[in-house]
Design a protein around this motif. Structure first.
Motif, PDB file in Angstrom:
ATOM      1  N   UNK A 151       0.849  -1.195   0.000  1.00 49.50           N
ATOM      2  CA  UNK A 151       0.000   0.000   0.000  1.00 49.50           C
ATOM      3  C   UNK A 151       0.884   1.245   0.000  1.00 49.50           C
ATOM      4  N   UNK A 152       0.572   2.172  -0.906  1.00 46.43           N
ATOM      5  CA  UNK A 152       1.251   3.477  -0.865  1.00 46.43           C
ATOM      6  C   UNK A 152       0.294   4.469  -0.226  1.00 46.43           C
ATOM      7  N   UNK A 153       0.719   5.062   0.872  1.00 43.39           N
ATOM      8  CA  UNK A 153      -0.093   6.095   1.523  1.00 43.39           C
ATOM      9  C   UNK A 153       0.469   7.435   1.069  1.00 43.39           C
ATOM     10  N   UNK A 154      -0.352   8.204   0.390  1.00 45.01           N
ATOM     11  CA  UNK A 154       0.123   9.487  -0.136  1.00 45.01           C
ATOM     12  C   UNK A 154      -0.353  10.590   0.807  1.00 45.01           C
ATOM     13  N   UNK A 155       0.587  11.190   1.523  1.00 43.23           N
ATOM     14  CA  UNK A 155       0.262  12.217   2.511  1.00 43.23           C
ATOM     15  C   UNK A 155       0.543  11.711   3.912  1.00 43.23           C
TER      16      UNK A 155
END
Ligand SMILES: Cc1cc2nc3c(=O)[nH]c(=O)nc-3n(C[C@H](O)[C@H](O)[C@H](O)COP(=O)(O)OP(=O)(O)OC[C@H]3O[C@@H](n4cnc5c(N)ncnc54)[C@H](O)[C@@H]3O)c2cc1C
Length: 415
Positions: A151-155
């Motif tokens: 999972x890429x969490x942006x922010x």
């Protein structure tokens, strides 16, 4: 007209502020007709668990309802759920809904919160790209978890970090992509940012700071990774975008309410339009804990307390908004409690030992306490509150000494 209803108070937005406005009106013996119109299908529920225990699957939806359905019925508060207000006619005192319905009002309370800010780049609408604002967002995200490894969490704000903590616990490989040089840059001081950065790293999260997302890449319409400026690809089957909200005030601004980044309200929550109030995330107000500068606050406290302020104005007992801001965040076994607003502070005092996982950071401005961030330190939070409320000047050496209870510093005259 067949398709027209009318209420003495119409509340737009079935979230924290909307629910509390209705509750506070009835508590204050307001006997008129009240309706809450909300675009989500649910009656009001708590939003904070969406990135915490609800996301983790530790709390069922019924347990995050603000009140059970019978409660609203008993108080004769009509719930017009699944309906979106698209325009406001301040002269006719009515709103139009997306379904064509018209609702008249005597007074209106706009409590519509905000919509998640979207990434401005290519790929923002690929399948597997999620925001965390509504129950529907989280339910959708959860159905994809079984087939998700990375999972890429942006922010790297609170919502992104809370989601990162939950997903890490669920065994996912999480990368946090933050454009600023530190996480929580918008809301906390440097020391707290570094502490949380280290915590996430210790739990295996790949925290990447100072990175810019170029685009989201996909295959067959589904995300496969995040391409960073500079060319690197961060592979991911899911992206969670937590880059803030856009206040949901378009219909009000289109009706010529004053505003911009929210709708402007006075100390009683009144907008510039007659009989229209606004509360919560969308309400830009002069906050006494921000030197009376116009700000929006995104917190349950602010939504609830503004709603109470408006209920007081409507029931003829106006009292200017003057609530001490507070907030919390749960990540791993860390409970952060914040009181006050640290923006613009000129000194930070560390109280306790971060290595012991229980400490506080006291923020000062010109010698006065303006905020505290308390990590697993509820006593400091409770006892520090009066320091913030009173803008008390305190000796940094004493603040830094955990052996001196903060309550002893709250009354300088008594020292
Ligand atoms: C995942 C997450 C975690 C959070 N964690 C915390 C926390 O730990 N502590 C904390 O203090 N705060 C937290 N917050 C912030 C807090 O939830 C918000 O500040 C609070 O919900 C604001 O209340 P509100 O009434 O202004 O807006 P909301 O609760 O967002 O309610 C607004 C409602 O209005 C509806 N709406 C919007 N436009 C329209 C329209 N045109 N017509 C009809 N309905 C409309 C929306 O769909 C929504 O249901 C969190 C928020 C999120 C999303």
């Amino acid at each position: 007209m067949a398709n027209r209803q009318s209420f003495d108070v119409l509340i737009v937005g079935a979230g924290h502020g909307g629910a509390q406005a209705a509750l506070a009106l009835r508590q204050r013996k307001f006997g008129g007709r009240i309706a809450i119109v909300g675009e989500e299908p649910e009656i009001p529920y708590e939003r904070p668990p969406l990135s915490k225990d609800y996301l983790a699957g530790e709390k069922p939806f019924e347990r995050i309802l603000i009140r059970q359905p019978a409660f609203w019925e008993e108080r004769d508060i009509a719930m017009l759920t699944g309906r979106r207000v698209v325009s406001v006619d301040p002269v006719a005192h009515e709103v139009a809904c997306a379904d064509g319905g018209i609702i008249g009002y005597g007074r209106m309370i706009w409590a519509a919160g905000g919509h998640p800010r979207r990434l401005p780049c290519e790929g923002h609408d690929l399948a597997g790209v999620h925001s965390v604002r509504t129950r529907a967002d989280v339910d959708r995200l959860k159905t994809e978890l079984a087939s998700t490894r990375r999972v890429a969490v942006i922010g790297g704000g609170y919502i992104g970090l809370e989601a990162a903590a939950v997903l890490t616990k669920l065994g996912k490989a999480v990368t946090v992509l933050e454009a600023q040089g530190r996480v929580l840059a918008r809301v906390a001081g440097e020391a707290l940012s570094r502490f949380y950065e280290a915590e996430h790293r210790a739990h295996g999260v790949d925290v990447r700071l100072g990175v810019t997302v170029e685009r989201l890449e996909g295959q067959d319409g589904r995300i496969t990774g995040v391409r960073l400026a500079g060319g690197e690809l961060v592979p991911a089957e899911m992206a969670i975008v937590g880059i803030g909200i856009v206040p949901a005030v378009e219909p009000l601004l289109a009706a010529r309410a004053e505003g911009g980044d929210g709708v402007s309200v006075d100390r009683h929550g009144r907008t510039s339009l007659p009989d229209i109030f606004a509360v919560g995330d969308c309400a830009r107000h002069a906050n006494p804990f921000a030197e009376d500068l116009p700000i929006r606050l995104e917190s349950v406290q602010n939504a609830n307390d503004m709603a109470t302020t408006v209920a007081k104005a409507i029931t003829g007992e106006p009292e200017a908004y003057h609530a001490v801001p507070w907030f919390w965040s749960n990540q791993y076994d860390l409970r952060l409690q914040t009181v006050g607003l640290s923006t613009g502070h000129d000194a930070e005092v560390l109280r306790g030992d971060p290595a012991g996982r229980s400490f506080s950071i006291v923020y000062l401005k010109q010698g006065r306490v303006v905020a505290l961030d308390c990590v697993n330190a509820t006593r400091d939070y409770a006892q520090g509150r009066p320091l913030v409320a009173g803008g008390i000047a305190a000796d940094p050496a004493k603040l830094a000494d955990p052996a001196i209870p903060l309550k002893e510093l709250a009354n300088p005259a008594a020292e």
